[in-house]
Structures are given as structure tokens and as C-alpha cells.
Design an enzyme around this catalytic site. Structure first.
Site, short mmCIF file in Angstrom:
data_model
loop_
_atom_site.label_atom_id
_atom_site.label_comp_id
_atom_site.label_asym_id
_atom_site.label_seq_id
_atom_site.Cartn_x
_atom_site.Cartn_y
_atom_site.Cartn_z
N LYS A 121 1.27 -36.05 28.73
CA LYS A 121 1.59 -37.38 29.30
C LYS A 121 2.92 -37.32 30.01
O LYS A 121 3.90 -36.84 29.44
CB LYS A 121 1.74 -38.41 28.16
N LYS A 145 1.61 -33.72 24.77
CA LYS A 145 0.40 -34.56 24.81
C LYS A 145 -0.19 -34.61 26.21
O LYS A 145 -1.22 -35.24 26.45
CB LYS A 145 0.74 -35.99 24.39
N1 C2G Z 1 -2.33 -50.58 22.88
C1 C2G Z 1 -3.06 -51.78 22.74
N2 C2G Z 1 -3.57 -52.39 23.86
C2 C2G Z 1 -3.38 -51.86 25.09
C3 C2G Z 1 -2.63 -50.64 25.24
C4 C2G Z 1 -2.11 -50.02 24.11
O1 C2G Z 1 -3.23 -52.30 21.63
N3 C2G Z 1 -3.91 -52.49 26.15
C5 C2G Z 1 -1.82 -49.92 21.66
C6 C2G Z 1 -2.41 -48.51 21.45
O2 C2G Z 1 -3.66 -48.60 20.84
C7 C2G Z 1 -1.35 -47.86 20.55
C8 C2G Z 1 -0.05 -48.54 21.02
O3 C2G Z 1 -0.43 -49.69 21.80
O4 C2G Z 1 -1.59 -48.18 19.18
C9 C2G Z 1 0.79 -47.61 21.89
O5 C2G Z 1 -0.04 -47.09 22.91
P1 C2G Z 1 0.45 -45.81 23.73
O6 C2G Z 1 1.83 -46.02 24.18
O7 C2G Z 1 -0.60 -45.50 24.74
O8 C2G Z 1 0.45 -44.70 22.57
P2 C2G Z 1 -0.06 -43.19 22.63
O9 C2G Z 1 0.55 -42.52 23.79
O10 C2G Z 1 -1.52 -43.23 22.51
O11 C2G Z 1 0.64 -42.56 21.34
O12 C2G Z 1 0.85 -40.19 17.28
C10 C2G Z 1 0.18 -41.20 17.98
C11 C2G Z 1 0.70 -41.32 19.38
O13 C2G Z 1 2.07 -41.43 19.39
C12 C2G Z 1 0.08 -42.51 20.09
#
Ligand code: C2G
Length: 152
Positions: A47, A45
Site C-alpha cells: 500500500k 502490505k
Molecule cells: N473501513 C470502514 N468503512 C470504509 C472504509 C474502511 O469501516 N468505507 C474500516 C476498515 O474495515 C478497517 C478500518 O476502517 O477496519 C481501517 O481501514 P484501512 O485504513 O483500509 O485499514 P487496512 O489498510 O485494511 O489495515 O492489521 C490490519 C491492518 O492494519 C488493516
């Protein structure tokens, strides 16, 4: 009837945005299961995480809103996960709005508003700016010491 909610994420540097999302998701059903992105999948990804998969999984399992955590290692596994976990609801933060609508034939797909003004990226930037400041302070002190030493 047990109503399972399924969600996915990296959850690096676990913060209040993650907690508030998991709290709201837990209220949508009786059981909340989380697919946590593996370190290899995050590389895919693009990341780089501060915390390893094992640490992020441990944090999620310690969260009282979460019932179980499984590894997310690719984009394609969601259908299989939903059927295995017998999930009734698939939910993500709205930064993913519309991205998983294709799953709506086997599960209810929901996107919830993200928590504003907090993100792992912002925390990382803050830490690195503090580090930068500290480094500069140190360099200034060194310069000062050198100029003192030169006067001896
Ligand atoms: N989130 C949130 N508010 C924030 C930060 C994150 O509600 N201020 C939510 C995101 O929208 C997501 C969850 O927390 O639903 C996890 O966020 P991330 O760890 O950034 O996930 P990501 O790397 O985007 O992975 O297959 C889908 C991926 O695994 C998503």
C-alpha cells in the site's frame, strides 16, 4: 471495570467510513486504542499512502472516539498488543471477516459492517481522474494556442 477495545488500520485520507467505524468501536467499551500501520509496514502490505504515519497518527489522535494510537509495524504483534493494552475486544471492519479469529483465545473478536460507497482507494481514483481531466484541458488549450500562433 475498564473495557478496552483495540483495532488496526492505515486510515489514509481519513474519511467518514473511518469515523463511523471508530464511533461504533468506542461504544463497545470505555477505551479505544488504535494500531496505525507504519509507512514501512504499508510498503510490506503493498500500500502506498498519501499521508505519512505521523500525519495519520495525528488525525486519529484528534478523533474524539480514539483514546490512544500506537504503531503497527508487522502482522505478528497483535497478541502482544492485546495483552499490553489489556484489551477485552478486538474489532475490525468486515472486509477482514474471519482473518483474526485465531485471537479469540485471548480476546473477543468482532467484525463490523463497513460503510458503503466510500474508501481511500475511491478518493485516490477520483483525485487522479480530476487531475487527468485538468491535464487534458491544459493540453487542449496549448494546442489551440499553438494553432493560433501558427496563423500569425
Ligand atoms: N473501513 C470502514 N468503512 C470504509 C472504509 C474502511 O469501516 N468505507 C474500516 C476498515 O474495515 C478497517 C478500518 O476502517 O477496519 C481501517 O481501514 P484501512 O485504513 O483500509 O485499514 P487496512 O489498510 O485494511 O489495515 O492489521 C490490519 C491492518 O492494519 C488493516
Amino acid at each position: 471495570m475498564n473495557r478496552t477495545v483495540i483495532t488496526y488500520g492505515t486510515f489514509d485520507l481519513f474519511h467518514v467510513g473511518h469515523v463511523r467505524l471508530l464511533k461504533r468501536l468506542a461504544k463497545l467499551g470505555d477505551r479505544l486504542v488504535v494500531g496505525c500501520s507504519t509507512d514501512q509496514f504499508n510498503e510490506l502490505k503493498g500500500k502506498r499512502t498519501i499521508m505519512s504515519y505521523a500525519q495519520r497518527k495525528e488525525m486519529l489522535e484528534a478523533c474524539r472516539y480514539v483514546d490512544s494510537v500506537f504503531p503497527e509495524s508487522n502482522w505478528e504483534q497483535k497478541r502482544e498488543d492485546i495483552l499490553r493494552e489489556q484489551a477485552a475486544i478486538f474489532a475490525m471492519g468486515d472486509d477482514w471477516a474471519g482473518k483474526f479469529d485465531d485471537l479469540a483465545d485471548i480476546v473477543e473478536v468482532i467484525y463490523l459492517p463497513r460503510t458503503q460507497d466510500i474508501s481511500t482507494t475511491e478518493i485516490k481514483e477520483l483525485v487522479s481522474s480530476v487531475k487527468q481531466e485538468k491535464k487534458q484541458e491544459l493540453l487542449n488549450v496549448c494546442d489551440h494556442l499553438i494553432s493560433l500562433a501558427q496563423r500569425l
